[in-house]
Design an enzyme around this catalytic site. Sequence first.
Site, PDB file in Angstrom:
ATOM      1  N   ASP A   1      25.591  55.473  41.435  1.00 20.80           N
ATOM      2  CA  ASP A   1      26.471  56.477  41.896  1.00 20.80           C
ATOM      3  C   ASP A   1      27.646  56.184  42.655  1.00 20.80           C
ATOM      4  O   ASP A   1      28.034  54.704  42.561  1.00 20.80           O
ATOM      5  CB  ASP A   1      25.358  56.889  43.291  1.00 20.80           C
TER       6      ASP A   1
ATOM      7  N   ASP B   1      29.804  58.085  45.528  1.00 21.39           N
ATOM      8  CA  ASP B   1      29.969  58.451  46.957  1.00 21.39           C
ATOM      9  C   ASP B   1      28.844  57.688  47.741  1.00 21.39           C
ATOM     10  O   ASP B   1      27.796  58.107  47.363  1.00 21.39           O
ATOM     11  CB  ASP B   1      30.023  59.843  47.168  1.00 21.39           C
TER      12      ASP B   1
END
Length: 303
Positions: free
Chosen positions: A30, A32
Site C-alpha cells: 500500500d 498512503d
Amino acid sequence: MFKSAVFNLKDATKEEIQTFLNSFDTVLTDCDGVLWIDNNAIPGSPETMNQFRKLGKKIFYVTNNSTKIRSDFAIKAQELGFIASADEILSTAYLVAHYLKGIGFTKKVYMIGSNGIGEELKAVGIRYIGVGPDHVCSDFKSMKPSELDSEVGAVVVGFDEHVSYPKFMKAASYLDSEDCLFIATNTDERFPKGGSIVVPGTGTLVKAVETCSQRKALVLGKPHAYVRKFLESCGLDPARTLMIGDRCNTDIELGVRCGFQTLLVLSGVTSERDLEKIRTEKKPPLPDVVLPKLGDLMALFPS
C-alpha cells in the site's frame, strides 16, 4: 512462516529474519500510510523498498487512492526517493478503466470522482462527465430529467473533494435505471493523517450513493475480488508474495484472501491501541507480522 501470528518482527532472531526475507519473491505494498503521508515519505520506507529491489524482489505499489494516474504516482514515488515505474503502480483509477474496457463498455460514465479516474478512462477511449464542482442551486430539488445525459451507462464513485447534493441526485437518478452500472473504487473509511483531524475517505461517498440509489456498488479496490483477479493474472505465486499495509480490513484482508504473507505497519490508519485490540480479540483478518513502520526493517536486513 508466522501465519496470522501478529508477530513483532523486531523480536525475531537473525535466523528468523533471514528465513522471512527468503520466503517471498514479490512485494505488494500500500502507499498512503505505509510509504508516505500526504507528500512526505515515512522515514526509512524508501530505503526499505529499494533494498527489497536490491535483493531481487519484484515490486508492485497497490493503492486504493483514485486521485492520480499511474504515471503521477510513479513520479511522486520517485521524488520521495523510491525506485518506481508506472508499470509497477496498481491504482483504483486504473482498475476502473481496465474493468470497463474489459467488458466492452461504450457508453458514457458519470463520475463522483477526480481527474485521476478521468485521465485513465480517457486513455482507453471511454467518455466521462462529472469531474469538478457542481453548483448547488437554491432550489436544488427542481432538477429536471432533461439535465441528465442520456448517454450515461455507468456511475463511478471515487474520492471527490467537490462532492455535493446535486452530484448525489444525479448519481441516484442515473442508477434508477437497472441497466446503469454502479462501480466504486474502494470503501476506505478514512485517509491516513497525522494528528487529531479525521479525513473521511471514499467509503463515505460510496455509502451515501448506495443509500440514495438503493443499489450496491461493485467495488474494484482492495480487498475485493477484481483486484485479486488482476493480481493473480500477473502470475504471482501467492505463497511467495508479501502484502504490506496499514489497514487490516483492506490490505491484510486482501493478503489473507489471496494466500499472501502479510505485514501490518502502524504508521497509518492502524494504531498501537488498535493493534492491542487485534491481539486480544484475535478477530480475522490477522496479520502475520507487525512493525511500527516499514523503515524499521532496515535495521533488520542482514549486513
